[in-house]
Design an enzyme around this catalytic site. Structure first.
Site, PDB file in Angstrom:
ATOM      1  N   GLY A   1      73.897  20.775 102.300  1.00 45.78           N
ATOM      2  CA  GLY A   1      74.878  20.034 101.734  1.00 45.78           C
ATOM      3  C   GLY A   1      76.196  20.376 102.113  1.00 45.78           C
ATOM      4  N   CYS A   2      77.251  19.559 101.845  1.00 43.30           N
ATOM      5  CA  CYS A   2      78.814  19.843 102.025  1.00 43.30           C
ATOM      6  C   CYS A   2      79.120  21.003 101.586  1.00 43.30           C
ATOM      7  CB  CYS A   2      79.547  18.567 102.001  1.00 43.30           C
ATOM      8  SG  CYS A   2      79.529  17.764 100.293  1.00 43.30           S
ATOM      9  N   TYR A   3      79.107  21.114 100.399  1.00 39.74           N
ATOM     10  CA  TYR A   3      79.811  22.275  99.495  1.00 39.74           C
ATOM     11  C   TYR A   3      78.895  23.478 100.152  1.00 39.74           C
ATOM     12  CZ  TYR A   3      82.427  19.521  96.221  1.00 39.74           C
ATOM     13  OH  TYR A   3      83.203  18.838  95.476  1.00 39.74           O
ATOM     14  N   PRO A   4      77.885  23.664 100.151  1.00 34.22           N
ATOM     15  CA  PRO A   4      77.330  25.032 100.789  1.00 34.22           C
ATOM     16  C   PRO A   4      77.393  25.406 102.016  1.00 34.22           C
ATOM     17  CG  PRO A   4      75.674  23.434  99.503  1.00 34.22           C
ATOM     18  CD  PRO A   4      76.830  22.619  99.599  1.00 34.22           C
TER      19      PRO A   4
ATOM     20  N   GLU B   1      86.274  21.704 106.217  1.00 34.60           N
ATOM     21  CA  GLU B   1      85.549  20.880 107.009  1.00 34.60           C
ATOM     22  C   GLU B   1      85.449  19.361 106.511  1.00 34.60           C
ATOM     23  OE1 GLU B   1      81.530  22.433 105.751  1.00 34.60           O
ATOM     24  OE2 GLU B   1      81.388  21.200 104.179  1.00 34.60           O
TER      25      GLU B   1
END
Length: 347
Positions: free
Chosen positions: A154-157, A317
């Site tokens: 995932g993006c946050y991880p 990111e």
């Protein structure tokens, strides 16, 4: 060089659109299938006018039928589908000999009970969890290269794990003190009509959401626990900010007694000295989403607060890039032995 025939399943959302952009420009890929129930029959150029005139933009969307996808000769498929939906078609494509890179959450977690806890339903394909590889290329490049099923993070991880994993592996920080604050652009919520995501609701607004148990917390804690060699539980507070794309994360943790703060920079340098897409900003470097959007880079800086004994980790990111589509393409390059930066240069 013969190009790898490739499909995108669920190509009409924001992540799907980013995958279309990347794959149309990739020198080693021939995009042979793009699926969307809603857009079936229309060309990529019609649905996404920005791609008109590009080679391959005349390709028409088809329905998400595994036999039709396999009939195109595709050797691999990216799945940009909601969780709970991706698993069924992943199984069908694996059975037809395709390699699968899944961008949903269906194969990120090793424990089906944790999946049920965080996603509210039983796991649809628990028998496949054992072979799925968590696709963080800077951490599991060899496993990704040998896989047939990759679970793209995932993006946050991604924004939290890459700064923290080297420090946990080196035993520099107290895992019990980790707090991660993240801010994401609105595209992270997906391409859908939803009142909280309307322009007038998001513009001039910053708000936390998904607290205290955002779904991504499950994979974050899983991967941090593996790095630390013990169970890790953290506080994670995501925020929505009024930008289209980008994630900025600030993570804090207490240094263990006797640890010199300089060891933080040394651990990051050791971990990512040869990483193509990790840019280390060094001590005092504050990452900025402006410099990473529309790229596959993650920028990481750090600082030490001598008053509190805490280390501060700053990362940035693109949530649709390194947090989704381009990171999945990074794994694709590993799967097929292509140049690591192929199709991922600044564009």
């Amino acid at each position: 060089m013969e190009r790898v025939k490739t499909a995108i399943v669920g190509a009409s959302g924001y992540t799907g659109q980013e995958l279309v952009r990347l794959l149309l420009m990739h020198p080693g890929i021939e995009l042979v299938a793009a699926t969307s129930r809603q857009e079936a029959g229309r060309s990529l150029g019609d649905v996404f006018p920005r791609f008109r005139g590009m080679p391959g933009s005349e390709l028409a969307f088809i329905g998400p039928d595994p036999d039709a996808i396999a009939a195109t000769g595709a050797k691999a498929a990216f799945l940009a589908l909601p969780h709970g939906v991706a698993a069924e078609i992943a199984r069908a494509l694996l059975e037809r000999g395709l390699k699968v890179i899944d961008l949903s959450a269906d194969f990120r977690l090793r424990d089906p009970q944790v999946y049920a806890e965080f996603y509210g339903h039983e796991h649809p394909a628990p028998d496949l969890l054992g072979e799925a590889v968590y696709g963080l290329p800077e951490v599991r490049s060899n496993a990704i290269a040998a896989a047939r099923l990759v679970a793209s993070p995932g993006c946050y991880p991604t924004s939290i794990l890459l700064p923290l994993i080297p420090l946990l592996k080196a035993g520099l920080i107290d895992p019990a003190t980790i707090v991660a604050n993240s801010m994401s652009g609105v595209s992270g919520a997906g391409r859908k009509a939803d009142i909280p995501l309307l322009f007038c609701e998001c513009n001039e607004s910053v708000r936390a959401y998904g607290v205290p148990k955002h779904r991504h917390l499950s994979e974050i804690e899983q991967e941090l626990s593996l790095a630390a060699g013990d169970k890790v539980t953290i506080t994670f507070i995501p925020h929505l900010i009024p930008v289209n794309a980008g994630i900025a994360t600030t993570t804090t943790a207490m240094l263990k007694p006797g640890v010199d703060a300089a060891a933080v920079g040394e651990a990051l340098e050791k971990a990512y000295a040869d990483a193509d897409f990790v840019r280390l900003l060094g001590k005092g470097g504050c990452a900025d989403t402006k410099h990473v959007t529309r790229t596959n880079f993650i920028d990481i800086g750090w600082e030490h607060d001598a008053r509190t004994g805490r280390v501060l980790l700053m990362s940035a990111e693109d949530n649709l890039g390194k947090g989704a589509g381009s990171q999945a393409l990074q794994s694709f390059n590993l799967l097929f032995g292509l140049e690591p930066m192929a199709g991922l240069q600044l564009v």
